[in-house]
Design an enzyme around this catalytic site. Structure first.
Site, PDB file in Angstrom:
ATOM      1  N   HIS A   1     -11.962  58.146  -3.432  1.00 27.72           N
ATOM      2  CA  HIS A   1     -13.517  57.730  -3.844  1.00 27.72           C
ATOM      3  C   HIS A   1     -13.853  58.317  -5.663  1.00 27.72           C
ATOM      4  CE1 HIS A   1     -13.144  59.378   1.037  1.00 27.72           C
ATOM      5  NE2 HIS A   1     -12.688  58.275   0.389  1.00 27.72           N
TER       6      HIS A   1
ATOM      7  N   GLU B   1     -15.103  60.887  -5.996  1.00 27.62           N
ATOM      8  CA  GLU B   1     -15.257  62.555  -6.426  1.00 27.62           C
ATOM      9  C   GLU B   1     -13.808  62.893  -7.158  1.00 27.62           C
ATOM     10  OE1 GLU B   1     -17.538  62.653  -2.396  1.00 27.62           O
ATOM     11  OE2 GLU B   1     -16.644  61.246  -3.604  1.00 27.62           O
TER      12      GLU B   1
ATOM     13  N   CYS C   1     -15.989  64.164   1.753  1.00 24.77           N
ATOM     14  CA  CYS C   1     -15.550  63.920   2.887  1.00 24.77           C
ATOM     15  C   CYS C   1     -15.157  65.016   3.295  1.00 24.77           C
ATOM     16  CB  CYS C   1     -15.472  62.306   2.654  1.00 24.77           C
ATOM     17  SG  CYS C   1     -13.340  62.435   1.849  1.00 24.77           S
TER      18      CYS C   1
ATOM     19  N   CYS D   1     -11.844  64.880  -0.036  1.00 24.24           N
ATOM     20  CA  CYS D   1     -12.705  65.170  -1.138  1.00 24.24           C
ATOM     21  C   CYS D   1     -12.742  66.335  -1.386  1.00 24.24           C
ATOM     22  CB  CYS D   1     -14.227  63.966  -1.278  1.00 24.24           C
ATOM     23  SG  CYS D   1     -13.518  62.687  -1.874  1.00 24.24           S
TER      24      CYS D   1
END
Length: 147
Positions: A56, A58, A86, A89
């Site tokens: 992801h 992040e 999420c 993260c």
């Protein structure tokens, strides 16, 4: 430049990253890490490209910022991300001890606030809704295009 202007400036950088993800066929999420008014990392989703569900924006930005600054804790840094993180993260944000998280669009389906609102470090400050309409529009456009 006041804080709101800075937040919008850095969120626009995160949106540039999200657009790069969009063009690469990735879910369009972008992230930027800023430390003392200096950009130390820029990233976007790479899950398709790397075949890695943990790639992801992040996660990529935290890894890059840690390498750039030479340490695992990002206590003087702010993470700008176009979509609410999420749970995965949020956990990484908590462990990295980011001092601040600024996100654009909320994520009612997968966002950390729904499933793990206490995942961030207790000292982390959160600001939401910065350029939210632009962030959400990019996401909607991506999924409309895929369907």
């Amino acid at each position: 430049m006041d804080d709101k202007e800075k937040d919008e400036r850095y969120m626009r950088m995160a949106l540039q990253e999200a657009r790069a993800a969009f063009e690469a066929g990735e879910i369009p999420v972008g992230a930027v890490v800023v430390c003392k008014d200096r950009v130390v990392a820029r990233a976007h989703n790479l899950t398709e490209c790397l075949g890695d569900v943990t790639a992801h924006a992040e996660m990529q930005a935290i890894t890059s910022a840690s390498a750039s600054l030479g340490g695992k804790y990002l206590t003087d840094c702010t993470l700008y991300v176009t979509l609410e993180p999420c749970v995965m993260c949020a956990g990484a944000i908590g462990w990295s001890q980011l001092s601040r998280v600024v996100f654009g669009a909320g994520d009612d389906k997968r966002g950390y606030r729904r499933f793990a609102p206490e995942a961030l470090h207790p000292k982390t400050r959160v600001e939401s809704g910065i350029l939210a309409d632009e962030c959400a529009a990019l996401m909607k456009s991506f999924f409309k295009r895929r369907r």
